[in-house]
Enzyme design. Structure first.
Site, short mmCIF file in Angstrom:
data_model
loop_
_atom_site.label_atom_id
_atom_site.label_comp_id
_atom_site.label_asym_id
_atom_site.label_seq_id
_atom_site.Cartn_x
_atom_site.Cartn_y
_atom_site.Cartn_z
N ASP A 1 40.08 46.99 41.01
CA ASP A 1 40.21 45.58 41.38
C ASP A 1 40.19 45.36 42.88
O ASP A 1 40.22 46.32 43.67
CB ASP A 1 41.50 44.99 40.77
CG ASP A 1 42.72 45.89 41.00
OD1 ASP A 1 42.64 46.82 41.81
OD2 ASP A 1 43.76 45.64 40.37
N ASN B 1 54.95 42.96 35.23
CA ASN B 1 54.76 42.13 34.04
C ASN B 1 53.81 42.80 33.03
O ASN B 1 53.32 42.16 32.12
CB ASN B 1 54.23 40.75 34.43
CG ASN B 1 52.87 40.81 35.12
OD1 ASN B 1 52.30 41.89 35.26
ND2 ASN B 1 52.37 39.67 35.54
N HIS C 1 50.86 44.16 33.74
CA HIS C 1 49.42 44.05 33.98
C HIS C 1 48.82 45.42 34.31
O HIS C 1 49.50 46.32 34.79
CB HIS C 1 49.07 42.98 35.02
CG HIS C 1 49.40 43.29 36.45
ND1 HIS C 1 49.95 42.36 37.30
CD2 HIS C 1 49.22 44.40 37.19
CE1 HIS C 1 50.09 42.90 38.50
NE2 HIS C 1 49.67 44.13 38.45
N GLU D 1 46.23 40.03 33.94
CA GLU D 1 47.55 39.43 33.82
C GLU D 1 47.86 39.07 32.37
O GLU D 1 46.92 38.94 31.55
CB GLU D 1 47.60 38.16 34.68
CG GLU D 1 47.43 38.41 36.18
CD GLU D 1 48.71 38.88 36.85
OE1 GLU D 1 49.45 39.71 36.26
OE2 GLU D 1 48.98 38.44 37.97
C1 GLP Z 1 48.78 45.52 41.77
C2 GLP Z 1 47.47 46.20 41.34
C3 GLP Z 1 47.65 47.10 40.16
C4 GLP Z 1 48.89 47.94 40.35
C5 GLP Z 1 50.10 47.05 40.36
C6 GLP Z 1 51.40 47.79 40.55
O1 GLP Z 1 48.91 44.21 41.40
N1 GLP Z 1 46.43 45.28 41.07
O2 GLP Z 1 46.49 47.88 39.98
O3 GLP Z 1 48.99 48.87 39.31
O4 GLP Z 1 49.97 46.10 41.38
O5 GLP Z 1 51.60 48.06 41.89
P1 GLP Z 1 52.67 49.07 42.41
O6 GLP Z 1 52.18 50.40 42.04
O7 GLP Z 1 52.69 48.85 43.90
O8 GLP Z 1 53.94 48.71 41.77
#
Ligand code: GLP
Length: 241
Positions: free
Chosen positions: A67, A136, A138, A143
């Protein structure tokens, strides 16, 4: 689904890096599906260490990232392209022309998304997809929603994701409101999926992902349907199990 318990973040990162190393050693021209965020950062650091010791060769590896924020240029310090370059690609011998991150500045978003789907096919599909979990539930930027989005698409970020990700920006207003992300089909087409989960704030989503119903309201629950998933979670993330 294999659930592997790690003592802490460092242990989780090392275990995940071991699996990625095995993939790169067994198939030097493999396609890695890569993720950003704090969860995989330690994994990248460990891989860089092993590369520097001469244990790994990324020269034939290709990558596709999950992404990117919409509206951020690749040079923007919070863009996911910048994250990948500074946290991983700049420190290993991967050919950057074989690394792909969605273009946050694409003007024709619909065309860009169809081209990204094609690109994933053209590189031969993802051999190993690395994933983190949003609080959440995702995955990528898929989402919670009423349906599973199939392919690469543009998404409106939820208030909870904007809140969770504002720590990387100067203020909440600076967090982009949209992102481009691989869809659930793209993710589920990977031959193998490796999920890294750390911290108590992910414990509820992780428990539901494994034991709850499969629902687009918790996108990561779809992973129950994939035949080859390894989840590496630390004790805090497993605390609700
Ligand atoms: C972001 C990314 C995800 C990631 C998530 C969790 O929103 N788009 O790919 O897995 O956050 O992030 P973190 O690992 O910093 O908790």
């Amino acid at each position: 689904m294999i659930i592997c318990k790690a003592k802490d973040y460092t242990d989780m990162s090392r275990k995940a890096a071991n699996i990625i190393s095995a993939q790169v050693i067994m198939k030097p021209n493999c396609v890695l599906g890569l993720a950003t965020g704090s969860s995989p950062m330690g994994t990248y650091k460990q891989l860089i260490d092993w590369f520097k010791k001469g244990d790994l060769d990324f020269s034939k590896v290709s990558s596709v990232n999950l992404d990117e924020y919409r509206g951020l240029a690749p040079e923007h310090e919070q863009s996911y392209r910048y994250f990948m370059n500074t946290n991983f690609f700049d420190h290993i011998n991967i050919d950057k022309s074989r690394t792909h991150v969605p273009d946050g500045l694409a003007s024709d978003v619909e065309k860009f998304c169809r081209d990204y789907d094609k690109l994933i096919e053209e590189v031969g599909g993802v051999d190993l997809q690395l994933l983190g979990l949003g609080r959440n539930g995702h995955i990528g930027f898929n989402e919670p929603s009423d349906v599973f989005a199939r392919d690469t698409h543009c998404v409106d970020l939820t208030p909870s994701t904007i809140e969770a990700n504002k720590r990387f920006f100067e203020s909440e207003e600076d967090v982009p409101r949209q992102a481009l992300t691989m869809g659930i089909r793209n993710i589920m087409m990977a031959k193998k999926i490796l999920v890294v989960v750390s911290g108590e704030d992910k414990a509820e989503a992780l428990k539901e992902a494994i034991y709850g119903p499969i629902t687009p309201q918790l996108p990561c629950s779809v992973l129950q349907l994939h035949p080859d998933v390894v989840i590496i979670a630390d004790e805090a993330a497993l605390s609700k199990m």
